[in-house]
Design a protein around this motif. Structure first.
Motif, mmCIF file in Angstrom:
data_model
loop_
_atom_site.group_PDB
_atom_site.id
_atom_site.type_symbol
_atom_site.label_atom_id
_atom_site.label_comp_id
_atom_site.label_asym_id
_atom_site.label_seq_id
_atom_site.Cartn_x
_atom_site.Cartn_y
_atom_site.Cartn_z
ATOM 1 N N THR A 300 2.423 24.614 11.909
ATOM 2 C CA THR A 300 3.079 23.305 11.996
ATOM 3 C C THR A 300 3.305 22.903 13.447
ATOM 4 O OG1 THR A 300 4.198 23.702 9.882
ATOM 5 C CG2 THR A 300 5.112 21.987 11.302
ATOM 6 N N ALA A 301 3.782 23.843 14.265
ATOM 7 C CA ALA A 301 3.976 23.554 15.692
ATOM 8 C C ALA A 301 2.658 23.217 16.358
ATOM 9 C CB ALA A 301 4.629 24.757 16.372
ATOM 10 N N LEU A 302 1.592 23.929 15.968
ATOM 11 C CA LEU A 302 0.265 23.673 16.537
ATOM 12 C C LEU A 302 -0.205 22.270 16.157
ATOM 13 C CD1 LEU A 302 -1.658 25.471 18.212
ATOM 14 C CD2 LEU A 302 -2.892 25.949 16.098
ATOM 15 N N GLY A 303 0.059 21.877 14.901
ATOM 16 C CA GLY A 303 -0.333 20.536 14.474
ATOM 17 C C GLY A 303 0.413 19.453 15.233
ATOM 18 N N ILE A 304 1.695 19.630 15.417
ATOM 19 C CA ILE A 304 2.492 18.641 16.158
ATOM 20 C C ILE A 304 2.029 18.552 17.600
ATOM 21 C CG2 ILE A 304 4.799 18.138 17.030
ATOM 22 C CD1 ILE A 304 5.914 19.416 14.460
ATOM 23 N N LEU A 381 17.321 21.750 11.066
ATOM 24 C CA LEU A 381 17.551 22.021 12.490
ATOM 25 C C LEU A 381 16.413 22.830 13.089
ATOM 26 C CD1 LEU A 381 21.390 22.830 12.543
ATOM 27 C CD2 LEU A 381 20.242 20.847 13.551
ATOM 28 N N VAL A 382 15.922 23.790 12.338
ATOM 29 C CA VAL A 382 14.798 24.609 12.831
ATOM 30 C C VAL A 382 13.572 23.740 13.061
ATOM 31 C CG1 VAL A 382 13.162 26.424 12.188
ATOM 32 C CG2 VAL A 382 15.604 26.763 11.818
ATOM 33 N N LEU A 383 13.257 22.859 12.117
ATOM 34 C CA LEU A 383 12.066 22.016 12.250
ATOM 35 C C LEU A 383 12.238 20.953 13.329
ATOM 36 C CD1 LEU A 383 11.029 21.668 8.521
ATOM 37 C CD2 LEU A 383 9.757 22.791 10.332
#
Length: 410
Positions: A300-304, A381-383
């Motif tokens: 998910t972080a890579l996609g963002i 909060l994590v996301l």
């Protein structure tokens, strides 16, 4: 800052924005439930048994001669085991916490409730439960290190050789379940034998051999019933440093007394080994869930981050124009951070709903507990934090675009 440039940009990339929102939503739903399952499983792995675990060793004996007087055999075995140097106490027990043997009895606070449960063919009635029952030879509480919080231990004259026990010791949770008013001690309970069993003691903690649904693992009781079964556990209490030596000596002594028996090597172990083996699958599952959760967050972080980098490259001219007409670097940085925050927030809103739906499905199919509400804002909060960190580097590159270079590149 005006929201118009940001919303206009998002409208021009509807499909990309939708896919990112969907990814964040799925991540939110999965992460909230996975973290809850991991925490629940870790708590179960660390569940206190109620026993003095570091002091205990276990050896299982299976007699081949079915005609042998098993009660006499157990007494002779225990006398020999107690004579081994280092053994402080020894008892015979029919089952142990985290073991593979469990006896349970439908138990009610009154005979009328038991009769009603029998008619309904269900213990899910008021004043009735299905606790696990332990039975053993005299001295079981002291050997296992089980602490009484009220009442007394069994007397020698209360021990019987069958199921018609006159007394019982309940766990505190079972006592509260059967007698909510707190008057369990000295009262009577009824099992399938339909004869009154007096409650003579209450222990604080004692888990059942096999863990089941949340809220039932402490529903246990002890009976003064000597097992005449050919299959028995001998529990030895000794100093932690003596346990392996004591086990070897006990195995040799038992085979010397009666060669017609089986002592499974895998069942000669310390209680800590027994606990470790019981929760082996749980530890493996925790590892797999943590790895999958970390992998999903990374993707998910890579996609963002990848999408933000792509948009920065596409908008170099737009960024340059905004810098040329007076936008500061901090405003460009805030623009991309806010844009990401809006996208991630939309994904979180959808993800919260999906998380609740997923938990309801898990409750129905696998009887997992209900997801506590605070996991939802914690997951959000994590996301949010993950999204801001993932977009920070591309946003800083965007804010560093010089106005003149960006204008010439047009």
């Amino acid at each position: 800052m005006s929201m118009h440039p940001m919303l206009s940009s998002l409208r021009h990339h509807k499909l990309t924005v939708f896919l990112l929102i969907l990814q964040v939503a799925l991540t939110c739903a999965v992460v909230c439930n996975v973290v809850f399952l991991v925490v629940d499983r870790i708590q179960q792995i660390a569940l206190p048994s109620g026993l003095d675990e570091p002091m205990l060793s276990i050896i299982e004996s299976q007699s081949i001669d079915k005609k042998q007087n098993q009660l006499a055999r157990h007494d002779a075995d225990l006398a020999a085991l107690r004579a081994i140097p280092g053994v402080k106490m020894a008892v015979a027990a029919d089952s142990l916490p985290f073991g593979d043997q469990e006896s349970s009895y439908g138990t009610c606070a009154t005979l009328e409730q038991l009769e009603q449960a029998a008619k309904l063919r269900s213990m899910q009635t008021n004043g009735c439960v299905q606790p696990a029952a332990y039975a053993g030879t005299p001295g079981e509480l002291n050997t296992l290190g089980i602490h009484l919080v009220a009442g007394r231990d069994f007397r020698d004259d209360e021990y019987v050789d069958d199921d018609k026990v006159p007394a019982a010791i309940l766990s505190a949770e079972l006592a509260q379940k059967l007698f909510p008013a707190g008057n369990a001690l000295g009262n009577t309970i009824y099992t399938g034998e339909r004869k009154p069993i007096r409650v003579v003691g209450i222990v604080q903690t004692l888990v059942r051999p096999r863990l089941y649904a949340f809220g039932t693992n402490q529903l246990t009781m002890l009976f003064p019933s000597k097992s005449a079964d050919s299959y028995i556990f001998y529990v030895l209490r000794s100093a932690p440093a003596d346990r392996q030596r004591v086990l070897k000596a006990a195995a040799a002594k038992l085979m010397q007394l009666d060669p017609d028996r089986i002592l499974p090597p895998e069942q000669m172990q310390t209680f800590e080994d027994l606990r470790r083996a019981y929760f082996q699958r749980d530890r493996t599952m925790v590892g797999l869930l943590v790895a999958s959760c970390a992998g999903l967050l990374f993707v998910t972080a890579l996609g963002i981050s990848g999408l933000a980098n792509f948009w920065v490259q596409q908008r170099r001219r737009q960024i340059g124009v905004r810098r040329a007409i007076g936008a500061t670097r901090s405003e460009i940085l805030r623009h991309f951070l806010l844009e990401n925050f809006v996208i991630v927030s939309a994904g979180i809103l959808v993800g919260v709903v999906l998380a609740v739906v997923l938990n309801l499905l898990l409750m129905k199919q696998y009887e997992v507990p209900r997801l506590p509400w605070f996991y939802l804002p914690a997951g959000a909060l994590v996301l949010w934090s993950l999204g801001q960190l993932a977009v920070l580097a591309p946003a800083m590159r965007a804010s560093a675009v010089p106005p003149v270079v960006a204008t010439r590149s047009a």
